[in-house]
Design an enzyme around this catalytic site. Structure first.
Site, PDB file in Angstrom:
ATOM      1  N   GLU A 199      39.546  32.609  37.145  1.00  0.00           N
ATOM      2  CA  GLU A 199      40.956  32.407  37.477  1.00  0.00           C
ATOM      3  C   GLU A 199      41.172  30.998  38.032  1.00  0.00           C
ATOM      4  OE1 GLU A 199      42.063  35.897  40.056  1.00  0.00           O
ATOM      5  OE2 GLU A 199      39.964  36.357  39.556  1.00  0.00           O
ATOM      6  N   HIS A 247      47.540  38.914  45.364  1.00  0.00           N
ATOM      7  CA  HIS A 247      48.130  38.751  44.026  1.00  0.00           C
ATOM      8  C   HIS A 247      49.625  39.066  43.978  1.00  0.00           C
ATOM      9  CE1 HIS A 247      44.333  37.698  42.515  1.00  0.00           C
ATOM     10  NE2 HIS A 247      43.886  38.862  42.125  1.00  0.00           N
ATOM     11  N   ASP A 279      33.081  37.108  44.110  1.00  0.00           N
ATOM     12  CA  ASP A 279      34.545  37.117  44.178  1.00  0.00           C
ATOM     13  C   ASP A 279      34.913  35.942  45.062  1.00  0.00           C
ATOM     14  OD1 ASP A 279      37.194  37.696  43.955  1.00  0.00           O
ATOM     15  OD2 ASP A 279      37.130  39.618  45.012  1.00  0.00           O
ATOM     16  N   ARG A 287      44.418  35.891  47.901  1.00  0.00           N
ATOM     17  CA  ARG A 287      44.741  36.545  49.168  1.00  0.00           C
ATOM     18  C   ARG A 287      45.447  35.620  50.156  1.00  0.00           C
ATOM     19  NH1 ARG A 287      40.115  38.597  47.067  1.00  0.00           N
ATOM     20  NH2 ARG A 287      39.966  40.881  47.070  1.00  0.00           N
ATOM     21  N   HIS A 316      44.773  36.652  34.850  1.00  0.00           N
ATOM     22  CA  HIS A 316      43.653  37.454  35.343  1.00  0.00           C
ATOM     23  C   HIS A 316      42.899  38.157  34.206  1.00  0.00           C
ATOM     24  CE1 HIS A 316      41.274  39.794  38.144  1.00  0.00           C
ATOM     25  NE2 HIS A 316      41.947  39.316  39.189  1.00  0.00           N
TER      26      HIS A 316
END
Length: 324
Positions: A289, A103, A231, A78, A174
């Site tokens: 990631e 992304h 996340d 982000r 991803h």
């Protein structure tokens, strides 16, 4: 092996490249640079696909939000408010994860068709050119990503990029891993070599603090069950390195499969896929990631993601497969 896999609605062909070595078979699509499958044996020799994906390209086109197996860019993760300043100029990006950019924007690298060429006997090189202004980012960027199956069966991903004007770059893959091959992945055991992480606000933007993981649910320095509700970016203890350094391990006690992660990057985003929907369910996969930190263009205290003319962006990540 290279084959015509599908044709998009606008007539663009999509190719699929299959790599096989050491009992591992990986399939790569030219659409989005997607890792469609990674078939590996368990401790008893039974083979299963350990990444989430679809049998046909329509599945990926119809489910773009989770970014299944895709190459992510021009900026992974982000950017706050969909804006950043570089050399005194402000750039506005798509706010596709309102109020932020996520992304690479509405049509990032994950939705582009890449050129595919052989890279030695066990690799494939994907390449594309992103024009100046694509998704609001400055500079014409030439990107190449090489997938290679090593002698051990490990999947090496090598990224390179050059630009003709100052820009920002943060690239990753991803893939969602499920080492059981099906069901919920929350029972997998995870280890991450990170003493700190970047806490986030309500919009999942880092606060700027590098917080210690000790005594918190973010402490994966010793292997433990992953669970759900993550996340977050982990600040890898090794920092930025010239060559990949092992920073994590995911283990499925049921199948005995092990996934190791080595990278040159300073960060690792752990996403437990809590928002997946049909045909999958929340928690069916775990994304690991490798990356620079979220919102780095707006955080000068974070490792820089600025790429300038004459420089070459390079990054490598190795996903190793094994059993115990």
């Amino acid at each position: 092996m290279n084959e015509l896999f599908a044709t998009l609605s606008d007539g663009t062909p999509v190719h699929r490249w299959t790599l096989e070595r050491a009992g591992v078979r990986v399939r790569i699509l030219s659409y989005g640079g997607i890792v469609q499958s990674a078939e590996v044996p368990d401790r008893d020799g039974h083979v299963a696909n350990v990444v989430l994906g679809f049998e046909d390209v329509d599945g990926y086109v119809g489910h773009p939000g989770p970014y299944f197996g895709a190459l992510i860019g021009r900026y992974a993760n982000r950017i706050a408010g969909g804006r950043f300043e570089l050399d005194g100029r402000t750039y506005a990006l798509a706010r596709n994860n309102a109020p932020n950019s996520l992304h690479g924007g509405e049509n990032g690298f994950d939705k582009r068709v890449w050129a595919m060429d052989p890279a030695g006997a066990h690799g494939v090189r994907l390449s594309r050119v992103g024009p100046h202004g694509e998704e609001g980012f400055p500079g014409r960027i030439e990107v190449a990503v090489t997938y290679t199956l090593e002698e051990s069966g490990a999947l090496r991903i090598a990224y390179e990029a050059v630009t003709d004007a100052p820009t920002v770059v943060n690239l990753t893959n991803h893939s969602y891993f499920n080492l059981s091959g099906s069901g919920n992945a929350g029972g997998h055991e995870l280890r991450i070599a990170a003493s700190r992480f970047t806490p986030v606000d309500a919009d999942l933007i880092p606060t700027g603090v590098l917080e210690e993981v000790a005594g918190s649910r973010f402490d994966f320095r010793g292997a433990r069950k992953v669970g759900s509700g993550y996340d977050h970016n982990f600040v890898l203890d090794k920092g930025v390195t010239e060559a990949p350094v092992e920073v994590g391990e995911l283990y499925d006690p049921v199948s005995g499969r092990v996934l190791t992660v080595a990278t040159t990057e300073p960060g690792l985003q752990l996403y437990t896929a809590d928002h997946l929907d049909e045909p999958f369910a929340p928690g069916d996969g775990i994304a690991l990631e490798t990356q620079h930190f979220p919102d780095s263009p707006n955080r000068p205290e974070f490792p820089s993601t600025v790429l300038r003319p004459g420089e070459v962006f390079r990054s490598e990540t190795v996903y190793g497969f094994g059993t115990r």
